[in-house]
Design a protein around this motif. Structure first.
Motif, PDB file in Angstrom:
ATOM      1  N   ALA A  37       0.835  -1.214   0.000  1.00  0.00           N
ATOM      2  CA  ALA A  37       0.000   0.000   0.000  1.00  0.00           C
ATOM      3  C   ALA A  37       0.863   1.255   0.000  1.00  0.00           C
ATOM      4  O   ALA A  37       0.528   2.239  -0.662  1.00  0.00           O
ATOM      5  CB  ALA A  37      -0.953   0.005   1.190  1.00  0.00           C
ATOM      6  N   GLN A  38       1.964   1.245   0.730  1.00  0.00           N
ATOM      7  CA  GLN A  38       2.872   2.407   0.724  1.00  0.00           C
ATOM      8  C   GLN A  38       3.410   2.646  -0.682  1.00  0.00           C
ATOM      9  O   GLN A  38       3.507   3.785  -1.129  1.00  0.00           O
ATOM     10  CB  GLN A  38       4.036   2.189   1.700  1.00  0.00           C
ATOM     11  N   LYS A  46       3.879   9.163  -4.127  1.00  0.00           N
ATOM     12  CA  LYS A  46       3.573  10.190  -5.120  1.00  0.00           C
ATOM     13  C   LYS A  46       4.144   9.832  -6.491  1.00  0.00           C
ATOM     14  O   LYS A  46       5.292   9.425  -6.607  1.00  0.00           O
ATOM     15  CB  LYS A  46       4.125  11.528  -4.638  1.00  0.00           C
ATOM     16  N   TRP A  47       3.323   9.976  -7.513  1.00  0.00           N
ATOM     17  CA  TRP A  47       3.678   9.799  -8.922  1.00  0.00           C
ATOM     18  C   TRP A  47       4.089   8.380  -9.297  1.00  0.00           C
ATOM     19  O   TRP A  47       4.762   8.174 -10.288  1.00  0.00           O
ATOM     20  CB  TRP A  47       4.761  10.798  -9.349  1.00  0.00           C
ATOM     21  N   TRP A  75      -3.662   7.316  -8.591  1.00  0.00           N
ATOM     22  CA  TRP A  75      -3.670   8.007  -7.294  1.00  0.00           C
ATOM     23  C   TRP A  75      -3.263   9.466  -7.398  1.00  0.00           C
ATOM     24  O   TRP A  75      -3.406  10.210  -6.431  1.00  0.00           O
ATOM     25  CB  TRP A  75      -2.733   7.297  -6.307  1.00  0.00           C
ATOM     26  N   ASN A  76      -2.761   9.896  -8.537  1.00  0.00           N
ATOM     27  CA  ASN A  76      -2.265  11.270  -8.664  1.00  0.00           C
ATOM     28  C   ASN A  76      -3.378  12.284  -8.420  1.00  0.00           C
ATOM     29  O   ASN A  76      -4.314  12.397  -9.202  1.00  0.00           O
ATOM     30  CB  ASN A  76      -1.654  11.498 -10.053  1.00  0.00           C
ATOM     31  N   GLY A  77      -3.275  12.993  -7.312  1.00  0.00           N
ATOM     32  CA  GLY A  77      -4.243  14.033  -6.977  1.00  0.00           C
ATOM     33  C   GLY A  77      -5.631  13.517  -6.624  1.00  0.00           C
ATOM     34  O   GLY A  77      -6.593  14.275  -6.625  1.00  0.00           O
ATOM     35  N   LYS A  78      -5.746  12.252  -6.290  1.00  0.00           N
ATOM     36  CA  LYS A  78      -7.058  11.663  -6.001  1.00  0.00           C
ATOM     37  C   LYS A  78      -7.226  11.393  -4.507  1.00  0.00           C
ATOM     38  O   LYS A  78      -6.266  11.158  -3.790  1.00  0.00           O
ATOM     39  CB  LYS A  78      -7.222  10.343  -6.766  1.00  0.00           C
TER      40      LYS A  78
END
Length: 156
Positions: free
Chosen positions: A79-80, A85-86, A91-94
């Motif tokens: 999960a980590q 990030k990126w 997941w980017n900006g979500k």
């Protein structure tokens, strides 16, 4: 008669102590179980949102393999790795919870869930991939293509 009563009281006290101990540890298990459920949900969500529309054999498993290979290489939980990030465009900006709820509605959620814990090697050890409809990322030049599954190109 008194001995029987004392034996009964002793057994009730022992059971009470055992119950108190069990309750203490059961509470910890519930917390741990919620943490494990969250970790699994993040991984399943990543699989679904990255490859849920891919129907080639091994497409979902391939994303899971990349997650697990990165986790091992980076000494992080799966999960980590997913939430770094990126790392995964889904997941980017979500919002994490919104993504999980969206993925849980996907018809292939159960299929993706059943991939967890399975060892496959569709990607031949890949720890990176990208969609074939985007320009090659900067990191692709320094890596070797291992396989293409559906619209994803995998690298090691």
């Amino acid at each position: 008669m008194i001995k029987a009563i004392l034996d009964f009281i002793f057994k009730v006290m022992v059971l009470g102590v055992l119950f108190a101990i069990w309750s203490h540890y059961a509470e910890g298990c519930e917390i741990q179980s919620k943490e494990i459920e969250f970790e699994n949900d993040v991984v399943i969500t990543t699989i679904i949102l990255e490859a849920g529309g891919e129907y080639q054999v091994g497409a979902l498993e391939a994303v899971y393999e990349v997650i697990m290979n990165r986790a091992k290489k980076r000494n992080k939980t799966p999960a980590q790795v997913c939430l770094q990030k990126w790392q995964f465009s889904c997941w980017n900006g979500k919002d994490i919870q919104e993504n999980i709820e969206k993925a849980k509605k996907h018809p292939r959620w159960v299929i993706a869930k059943n991939i967890l814990g399975k060892e496959t090697n569709y990607t031949k050890g890949a720890d990176h991939y990208h969609a074939d409809y985007i320009d090659d990322p900067y990191w692709a030049k320094s890596m070797k293509v291992t396989v293409k599954i559906g619209k994803h190109i995998f690298y090691k």
